[in-house]
Design a protein around this motif. Structure first.
Motif, PDB file in Angstrom:
ATOM      1  N   GLY A  36       0.815  -1.214   0.000  1.00 53.89           N
ATOM      2  CA  GLY A  36       0.000   0.000   0.000  1.00 53.89           C
ATOM      3  C   GLY A  36       0.843   1.256   0.000  1.00 53.89           C
ATOM      4  O   GLY A  36       0.507   2.250  -0.649  1.00 53.89           O
ATOM      5  N   SER A  73       0.971   3.975  -3.146  1.00 52.63           N
ATOM      6  CA  SER A  73       0.739   5.391  -2.812  1.00 52.63           C
ATOM      7  C   SER A  73       1.811   6.291  -3.395  1.00 52.63           C
ATOM      8  O   SER A  73       1.575   7.486  -3.610  1.00 52.63           O
ATOM      9  N   TYR A 132      -6.694  -0.735  -1.238  1.00 53.06           N
ATOM     10  CA  TYR A 132      -5.776  -1.068  -0.155  1.00 53.06           C
ATOM     11  C   TYR A 132      -6.318  -2.292   0.578  1.00 53.06           C
ATOM     12  O   TYR A 132      -7.431  -2.261   1.103  1.00 53.06           O
ATOM     13  N   ALA A 142      -1.562   3.295   3.924  1.00 58.62           N
ATOM     14  CA  ALA A 142      -1.786   4.372   2.960  1.00 58.62           C
ATOM     15  C   ALA A 142      -1.167   5.626   3.569  1.00 58.62           C
ATOM     16  O   ALA A 142      -1.864   6.482   4.133  1.00 58.62           O
ATOM     17  N   TRP A 173      -3.225   8.592  -3.286  1.00 59.53           N
ATOM     18  CA  TRP A 173      -4.612   8.532  -2.801  1.00 59.53           C
ATOM     19  C   TRP A 173      -5.247   9.907  -2.649  1.00 59.53           C
ATOM     20  O   TRP A 173      -6.469  10.015  -2.518  1.00 59.53           O
ATOM     21  N   SER A 198     -10.037   5.840  -3.717  1.00 55.27           N
ATOM     22  CA  SER A 198      -9.490   4.670  -3.030  1.00 55.27           C
ATOM     23  C   SER A 198     -10.592   3.849  -2.364  1.00 55.27           C
ATOM     24  O   SER A 198     -11.666   4.349  -2.034  1.00 55.27           O
ATOM     25  N   ALA A 209      -8.159   9.001   3.735  1.00 56.33           N
ATOM     26  CA  ALA A 209      -8.061   8.949   2.274  1.00 56.33           C
ATOM     27  C   ALA A 209      -9.408   9.181   1.596  1.00 56.33           C
ATOM     28  O   ALA A 209      -9.474   9.226   0.360  1.00 56.33           O
TER      29      ALA A 209
END
Length: 237
Positions: free
Chosen positions: A69, A73, A87, A92, A172, A177, A200
């Motif tokens: 993740g 990103s 994700y 994130a 993101w 997302s 996010a």
């Protein structure tokens, strides 16, 4: 045309960890590519995935598990037509955040006690999960035989990769997302994942009761279902 799904594994895993998810995606006619994530460092790994994306014609959905993740990103925004991020039990990060720092933000991670360092002559180290701890730590909801195979084939991650701070302008912030969370994740606390999904602006978050960190292995249909939703919504936008 549905987009191509690029699946990026995280630390202590490898590309075949996506096999169950890929099988479901293929049944729905969705092309997928399980990337070989080097696990050497966020910026370098993101460059490798960015190069892979540049070989894909048409729109792309990026899916990252765990440390993967952080990698998705940091992928270059101009690498291709990236329409969605998914994700899966994943970090994130915001600019300047590292996987290790994030994993300690909420209580619940027991990963540190399960690690088996592999030191190198240059003073660096790789990290593995000790085989006798792997099942309980990484994939408690996976059958013992499968967990033993996963422990034997796990890929080591550079300790420096987990300590590396994420770069500026995470993807993101510009790309929609989606999040899949295993509620019994012992690597990345579910509470942290919920906070990252909220930050996010997750379009949809799926929490799976009793699921481990290896949620894509133990619950491939639900994981693939959210990926497919991200692909269809992104393609229609």
């Amino acid at each position: 045309m549905l987009p191509t799904v690029i699946l990026v594994h995280g630390a202590f895993a490898e590309s075949s960890s996506w096999n169950g998810v890929i099988a479901h995606l293929h049944r729905d006619g969705v092309r997928s590519v399980a990337a070989a994530n080097p696990l050497r460092g966020v910026a370098d790994d993101a460059r490798q995935i960015s190069d892979l994306i540049r070989t894909i014609d048409g729109p792309v959905v990026l899916v990252g598990h765990s440390y993967g993740g952080a990698v998705i990103s940091s992928v270059a925004g101009d690498a291709g037509d990236i329409i969605s991020l998914v994700y899966v039990g994943a970090f994130a990060p915001e600019a300047g955040e590292s996987a290790i720092e994030l994993s300690q933000r909420f209580p619940g991670s027991t990963l540190g006690d399960a690690l088996a360092p592999v030191p190198h002559a240059d003073g660096t180290a790789d990290l593995l999960i000790a085989r006798d701890r792997f099942h309980a730590q990484f994939c408690a909801d996976v059958p013992e035989h499968d967990a033993a195979l996963m422990a034997a084939t796990q890929r080591p991650v550079a300790q420096a990769a987990l300590e590396e701070q994420s770069g500026p302008d995470p993807l993101w912030k510009r790309v929609p997302s989606y999040f899949v969370i295993g509620e019994e994740d012992r690597n990345i606390p579910a509470a942290l994942q919920r906070s990252l999904a909220e930050r996010a602006g997750s379009r949809r978050t799926v929490e799976i009761a009793g699921a481990s960190h290896a949620v894509a292995v133990s619950h491939p249909a639900q994981t693939a279902g959210l990926i497919l939703e991200a692909a269809r919504v992104g393609a229609a936008a």
